[in-house]
Design a protein around this motif. Structure first.
Motif, PDB file in Angstrom:
ATOM      1  N   GLU A  85      40.646   6.435   5.639  1.00  0.00           N
ATOM      2  CA  GLU A  85      40.517   8.774   6.083  1.00  0.00           C
ATOM      3  C   GLU A  85      42.163   9.376   5.938  1.00  0.00           C
ATOM      4  O   GLU A  85      41.546  11.077   5.674  1.00  0.00           O
ATOM      5  CB  GLU A  85      39.545   8.920   6.922  1.00  0.00           C
ATOM      6  N   LEU A  86      42.464   8.732   6.560  1.00  0.00           N
ATOM      7  CA  LEU A  86      43.877   9.457   6.633  1.00  0.00           C
ATOM      8  C   LEU A  86      45.114   9.626   5.384  1.00  0.00           C
ATOM      9  O   LEU A  86      45.246  10.536   5.121  1.00  0.00           O
ATOM     10  CB  LEU A  86      44.923   9.119   7.622  1.00  0.00           C
ATOM     11  N   GLY A  87      44.675   7.974   4.964  1.00  0.00           N
ATOM     12  CA  GLY A  87      45.513   8.813   3.557  1.00  0.00           C
ATOM     13  C   GLY A  87      44.774   9.963   2.396  1.00  0.00           C
ATOM     14  O   GLY A  87      45.389  10.173   2.046  1.00  0.00           O
ATOM     15  N   ALA A  88      43.180   9.391   2.619  1.00  0.00           N
ATOM     16  CA  ALA A  88      43.116  10.696   1.587  1.00  0.00           C
ATOM     17  C   ALA A  88      43.518  12.212   2.393  1.00  0.00           C
ATOM     18  O   ALA A  88      42.513  13.232   2.493  1.00  0.00           O
ATOM     19  CB  ALA A  88      41.098  10.695   1.651  1.00  0.00           C
ATOM     20  N   THR A  89      43.926  12.266   3.825  1.00  0.00           N
ATOM     21  CA  THR A  89      43.748  13.604   4.221  1.00  0.00           C
ATOM     22  C   THR A  89      43.186  14.217   5.645  1.00  0.00           C
ATOM     23  O   THR A  89      43.116  15.116   5.104  1.00  0.00           O
ATOM     24  CB  THR A  89      45.338  14.713   3.434  1.00  0.00           C
ATOM     25  N   ARG A  90      42.336  13.432   5.474  1.00  0.00           N
ATOM     26  CA  ARG A  90      40.538  13.840   6.177  1.00  0.00           C
ATOM     27  C   ARG A  90      40.724  13.083   7.392  1.00  0.00           C
ATOM     28  O   ARG A  90      40.462  12.376   8.006  1.00  0.00           O
ATOM     29  CB  ARG A  90      39.789  13.013   5.676  1.00  0.00           C
ATOM     30  N   LYS A  91      41.959  14.175   8.649  1.00  0.00           N
ATOM     31  CA  LYS A  91      42.003  13.919   9.628  1.00  0.00           C
ATOM     32  C   LYS A  91      40.568  14.080   9.991  1.00  0.00           C
ATOM     33  O   LYS A  91      40.722  13.176  11.401  1.00  0.00           O
ATOM     34  CB  LYS A  91      43.299  14.210  10.650  1.00  0.00           C
ATOM     35  N   ASP A  92      40.351  15.402  10.141  1.00  0.00           N
ATOM     36  CA  ASP A  92      39.005  15.393  11.019  1.00  0.00           C
ATOM     37  C   ASP A  92      38.066  13.939  11.105  1.00  0.00           C
ATOM     38  O   ASP A  92      37.500  13.330  12.030  1.00  0.00           O
ATOM     39  CB  ASP A  92      38.260  16.928  10.572  1.00  0.00           C
ATOM     40  N   GLU A  93      37.590  13.835   9.992  1.00  0.00           N
ATOM     41  CA  GLU A  93      37.135  12.626   9.065  1.00  0.00           C
ATOM     42  C   GLU A  93      38.068  10.607  10.608  1.00  0.00           C
ATOM     43  O   GLU A  93      36.309  10.650  10.935  1.00  0.00           O
ATOM     44  CB  GLU A  93      36.594  12.517   7.893  1.00  0.00           C
ATOM     45  N   ALA A  94      38.769  11.135  10.711  1.00  0.00           N
ATOM     46  CA  ALA A  94      39.267  10.411  10.385  1.00  0.00           C
ATOM     47  C   ALA A  94      38.977  10.177  12.258  1.00  0.00           C
ATOM     48  O   ALA A  94      38.524   9.078  13.138  1.00  0.00           O
ATOM     49  CB  ALA A  94      40.590  10.034  10.577  1.00  0.00           C
ATOM     50  N   LYS A  95      39.166  11.262  13.186  1.00  0.00           N
ATOM     51  CA  LYS A  95      39.027  11.800  14.493  1.00  0.00           C
ATOM     52  C   LYS A  95      37.057  11.728  14.964  1.00  0.00           C
ATOM     53  O   LYS A  95      36.959  10.421  15.910  1.00  0.00           O
ATOM     54  CB  LYS A  95      39.111  13.119  14.795  1.00  0.00           C
ATOM     55  N   ARG A  96      35.758  11.891  13.943  1.00  0.00           N
ATOM     56  CA  ARG A  96      34.544  11.460  14.358  1.00  0.00           C
ATOM     57  C   ARG A  96      34.742   9.697  13.964  1.00  0.00           C
ATOM     58  O   ARG A  96      33.924   9.730  14.851  1.00  0.00           O
ATOM     59  CB  ARG A  96      33.824  12.075  12.855  1.00  0.00           C
ATOM     60  N   GLN A 162      47.341   2.075  14.987  1.00  0.00           N
ATOM     61  CA  GLN A 162      48.413   1.422  13.462  1.00  0.00           C
ATOM     62  C   GLN A 162      47.899   1.337  12.293  1.00  0.00           C
ATOM     63  O   GLN A 162      48.498   1.894  11.181  1.00  0.00           O
ATOM     64  CB  GLN A 162      47.962  -0.218  13.776  1.00  0.00           C
ATOM     65  N   ALA A 163      46.429   1.996  12.195  1.00  0.00           N
ATOM     66  CA  ALA A 163      45.980   2.895  11.042  1.00  0.00           C
ATOM     67  C   ALA A 163      46.537   4.218  10.395  1.00  0.00           C
ATOM     68  O   ALA A 163      46.316   4.533   9.774  1.00  0.00           O
ATOM     69  CB  ALA A 163      44.407   2.851  11.375  1.00  0.00           C
ATOM     70  N   ALA A 164      47.436   4.379  12.363  1.00  0.00           N
ATOM     71  CA  ALA A 164      47.639   5.897  11.563  1.00  0.00           C
ATOM     72  C   ALA A 164      49.280   6.136  11.183  1.00  0.00           C
ATOM     73  O   ALA A 164      49.756   6.670  11.702  1.00  0.00           O
ATOM     74  CB  ALA A 164      47.299   6.663  12.846  1.00  0.00           C
ATOM     75  N   GLY A 165      49.661   4.368  11.430  1.00  0.00           N
ATOM     76  CA  GLY A 165      51.337   4.363  11.773  1.00  0.00           C
ATOM     77  C   GLY A 165      52.175   4.562  12.576  1.00  0.00           C
ATOM     78  O   GLY A 165      53.773   4.737  12.423  1.00  0.00           O
ATOM     79  N   GLU A 239      46.531  12.187  15.090  1.00  0.00           N
ATOM     80  CA  GLU A 239      45.233  11.692  13.762  1.00  0.00           C
ATOM     81  C   GLU A 239      43.812  11.461  14.613  1.00  0.00           C
ATOM     82  O   GLU A 239      42.662  10.618  14.042  1.00  0.00           O
ATOM     83  CB  GLU A 239      46.063  10.284  13.243  1.00  0.00           C
ATOM     84  N   LEU A 240      43.794  10.872  16.090  1.00  0.00           N
ATOM     85  CA  LEU A 240      43.175  10.819  17.137  1.00  0.00           C
ATOM     86  C   LEU A 240      42.920  11.169  17.889  1.00  0.00           C
ATOM     87  O   LEU A 240      41.489  10.601  18.651  1.00  0.00           O
ATOM     88  CB  LEU A 240      42.941   9.122  17.377  1.00  0.00           C
ATOM     89  N   ARG A 241      43.649  12.267  18.560  1.00  0.00           N
ATOM     90  CA  ARG A 241      43.102  13.274  19.449  1.00  0.00           C
ATOM     91  C   ARG A 241      41.710  14.342  18.904  1.00  0.00           C
ATOM     92  O   ARG A 241      41.346  14.189  18.151  1.00  0.00           O
ATOM     93  CB  ARG A 241      44.347  14.373  19.060  1.00  0.00           C
ATOM     94  N   TYR A 242      41.303  13.675  20.300  1.00  0.00           N
ATOM     95  CA  TYR A 242      39.885  14.245  20.735  1.00  0.00           C
ATOM     96  C   TYR A 242      39.971  15.749  20.821  1.00  0.00           C
ATOM     97  O   TYR A 242      40.465  16.234  21.125  1.00  0.00           O
ATOM     98  CB  TYR A 242      39.220  14.409  22.249  1.00  0.00           C
ATOM     99  N   ASP A 243      39.239  16.403  20.418  1.00  0.00           N
ATOM    100  CA  ASP A 243      38.493  17.844  19.930  1.00  0.00           C
ATOM    101  C   ASP A 243      37.241  18.211  19.980  1.00  0.00           C
ATOM    102  O   ASP A 243      36.357  17.265  19.302  1.00  0.00           O
ATOM    103  CB  ASP A 243      39.542  17.981  18.341  1.00  0.00           C
ATOM    104  N   ARG A 244      37.067  19.115  21.289  1.00  0.00           N
ATOM    105  CA  ARG A 244      35.525  19.488  20.836  1.00  0.00           C
ATOM    106  C   ARG A 244      34.889  19.776  20.156  1.00  0.00           C
ATOM    107  O   ARG A 244      32.893  20.225  20.066  1.00  0.00           O
ATOM    108  CB  ARG A 244      35.612  20.194  22.308  1.00  0.00           C
ATOM    109  N   SER A 245      35.468  20.611  18.856  1.00  0.00           N
ATOM    110  CA  SER A 245      35.182  21.659  18.352  1.00  0.00           C
ATOM    111  C   SER A 245      34.556  20.207  16.946  1.00  0.00           C
ATOM    112  O   SER A 245      33.833  20.742  16.132  1.00  0.00           O
ATOM    113  CB  SER A 245      36.265  22.813  17.554  1.00  0.00           C
TER     114      SER A 245
END
Length: 465
Positions: A85-96, A162-165, A239-245
Motif C-alpha cells: 500500500e505504501l508503494g501505491a502511495t495509499r498511506k491511509d490504507e497502510a494505517k488501517r 521496515q515496510a515503511a523503510g 506512514e503508521l501513525r494513529y489517526d482518529r479520523s
C-alpha cells in the motif's frame, strides 16, 4: 532519500538500486547481530552453569523457533500488505492495516501463550531429554511462552517500520535490547555476590534463578523494546501513525490477504522447525554433551546467516513497494541484487567463522568435549553458507511479493525429503556430525531450487489476489 521516492523514479540505475538495498539491509543486519549477541551472551552465561544447563535450552530451541515462525506468519500477513500500500502511495490504507494487525497479533500471541504453557511440562519429555535437563527446559520454555503476546507486537511494529523503510529505528532499539538482556540476565541468572567487572570487584544483587533467569531476562528485554516500538509506530511514524479520523475495523479483504500470505509462511516454518525438532529428538539419545554441542554450533552459525536475514528484510519492502507501484521489472531487479549481495556476505562471514569458531566455543563453555564436538559439526556446514543465503534472501524477496505458498512447498520437499532422510541414515553411524552433514546436503539443494524459483517463477503476480 525515502524508499517510496526512489520507487517512484522512472529508472533508478544499478548503482542506486544496490545502494538502496545495502542501506536498507545494514540497520537490519545491526539489529540481527545484536539479537545474535544476545544469544551468545545467554549461551555463555548459561554455559557457565554446566552442560546440563546448556542442554536445557538446546533441547527446546527448535520448538521455540517453531513458535517464532508462527509469530512471524501473523506479522508478515500484515507487514507485506503495508509495504504494498505504501508503494501505491495509499498511506491511509497502510494505517488501517497496521491497526488491524495490532489487534490480530495480540490475540494470536495470547493463543500461542495458552498452547505453549499447556505443553511446556511435557515438551522436554517428548523430545527425549535426560532427567537432569527436563526441569530447566520446561521452565525455560514456559517463561518464553508468557512473553509471546509482547513478542508478537514487537515483531509487528518492527516489520511494519521496515515496510515503511524505517530500518534505522528498528536497528537502534533492537541493539538496545541486547543491553537490556545482559542487564536483566545479570540480575536474574546468578545469585548475589561480588563480581569482577573491568578489573573492579563489585557487589551485584541477583535472584539466582539459573536457566529460568535467562528466559525471564530475555522476556523482559522483549517487553521493554516492544513498548518503545509500538509507541514510535503509532505516534511518531507518518506512514503508521494513529489517526482518529481513520476508522480501522477488521475487514474481510485485509484478513483474507493476511491469511493467504501468512498461512503458507506458517506452514513453511512448521515444516522447517518440525524438522529441526525431529533432528533434536534424533540427537537427544546421544547424550547431554551432544545436545549441548549441537545447540552451541547452531548459535555460532548464526553469525553467518544473520546478514542473510538482514538482506531478506530489506528485499521484502523493496519488492513489495515496487510491485505496489506497478513496477514488476524493478521488483525482479531488487530481488536479484539482494540475493547476490546476501550470498557474497554470508560466504565471507562463513570463511571467517571457519577459523574463529574455536574461540567462539571457548567463550560459550568451559567443557572441552563440548567445544571439540561443536567445532567439528559447525565446520561441516560452513562451506555451504552462500547457498543457504540464497534460500534466505529469496524467501524474503518472494515474501514481499506475497508469494509464500510455493516457498513453503519447496522447503517441505527439501528439509523432509533430504535433511531428515539423510539424518536418519547418518546419525546412527557418525553422531551429530551425521546430522550436520545432512544439513549441508539439504541447504545445497534448497539454495538451488529457490534460485530456480526466483529465476523462472511468476511470483510478481501473487499480490493480484
Amino acid at each position: 532519500m525515502e524508499l517510496t521516492e526512489l520507487i517512484q523514479e522512472k529508472d533508478p540505475g544499478l548503482g542506486r538500486k544496490i545502494e538502496a538495498a545495502w542501506k536498507l539491509s545494514v540497520p537490519t543486519m545491526i539489529s540481527q547481530f545484536s539479537s545474535l549477541a544476545m544469544q551468545y551472551i545467554d549461551a555463555a552465561m548459561v554455559g557457565s552453569l554446566g552442560a546440563a544447563a546448556s542442554a536445557s535450552i538446546g533441547i527446546v530451541s527448535a520448538s521455540m523457533w517453531l513458535v517464532e515462525g508462527l509469530v512471524f506468519a501473523a506479522v508478515f500477513g500484515f507487514s507485506v500488505q503495508i509495504a504494498y500500500e505504501l508503494g501505491a502511495t495509499r498511506k491511509d490504507e497502510a494505517k488501517r492495516i497496521f491497526r488491524q494487525g495490532i489487534f490480530v497479533n495480540a490475540v494470536w500471541g495470547l493463543l500461542l501463550l495458552l498452547a505453549g504453557v499447556l505443553i511446556s511440562a511435557h515438551l522436554p519429555v517428548w523430545l527425549g531429554a535426560e532427567k537432569d535437563v527436563i526441569p530447566g527446559a520446561a521452565s525455560y520454555f514456559r517463561i518464553y511462552c508468557f512473553s509471546l503476546p509482547f513478542v508478537c507486537l514487537h515483531r509487528l511494529s518492527a516489520a511494519s517500520l521496515q515496510a515503511a523503510g524505517k530500518m534505522r529505528i528498528t536497528a537502534v532499539f533492537e541493539s538496545l535490547m541486547c543491553l537490556f538482556d545482559v542487564f536483566y540476565n545479570m540480575l536474574l541468572i546468578f545469585p548475589s555476590g561480588y563480581k569482577s567487572i573491568l578489573g573492579l570487584k563489585l557487589y551485584i544483587p541477583g535472584a539466582g534463578f539459573g536457566v529460568s533467569g535467562a528466559a525471564l531476562g530475555t522476556a523482559l528485554a522483549e517487553v521493554t523494546v516492544m513498548i518503545v516500538l509500538v509507541v514510535i509506530s503509532l505516534r511518531f511514524t507518518e506512514e503508521l501513525r494513529y489517526d482518529r479520523s481513520i476508522k480501522a475495523p477488521l475487514t474481510k479483504g485485509v484478513l483474507r490477504k493476511a491469511f493467504q500470505i501468512g498461512g503458507p509462511y506458517a506452514l513453511e516454518r512448521t515444516v522447517i522447525s518440525g524438522a529441526q525438532i525431529t533432528v533434536t529428538k534424533i540427537i537427544a539419545p546421544l547424550g547431554t554433551v551432544s545436545v549441548a554441542a549441537n545447540s552451541f554450533a547452531v548459535t555460532a552459525e548464526g553469525v553467518c546467516y544473520m546478514p542473510g536475514y538482514g538482506m531478506a528484510a530489506a528485499a521484502s519492502p523493496l519488492v513489495g513497494q515496487s510491485l505496489g507501484a506497478g513496477k514488476k521489472k524493478l521488483a525482479r531487479s531488487f530481488a536479484w541484487i539482494a540475493v547476490i549481495l546476501g550470498m557474497i556476505i554470508m560466504g565471507a562471514f562463513a570463511f571467517v567463522m571457519y577459523f574463529a569458531c574455536p574461540y567462539v566455543f571457548a567463550f560459550f563453555t568451559p567443557v572441552q568435549e563440548v567445544r571439540n564436538l561443536g567445532i567439528r559439526a559447525l565446520r561441516t556446514v560452513l562451506p555451504i553458507e552462500p547457498l543457504f543465503g540464497a534460500s534466505i534472501v529469496t524467501t524474503g524477496a518472494l515474501r514481499g511479493a506475497g508469494d509464500t505458498l510455493v516457498p513453503s512447498i519447496l522447503s517441505l520437499v527439501s528439509i523432509w525429503g533430504v535433511r531428515i532422510t539423510l539424518c536418519l541414515i547418518l546419525v546412527g553411524r557418525t553422531g551429530i556430525l551425521g546430522a550436520w552433514t545432512a544439513m549441508a546436503a539439504e541447504l545445497t539443494f534448497r539454495g538451488a531450487i529457490f534460485l530456480l524459483r526466483l529465476k523462472f517463477g511468476h511470483w510478481e503476480n501473487k499480490m493480484n489476489i
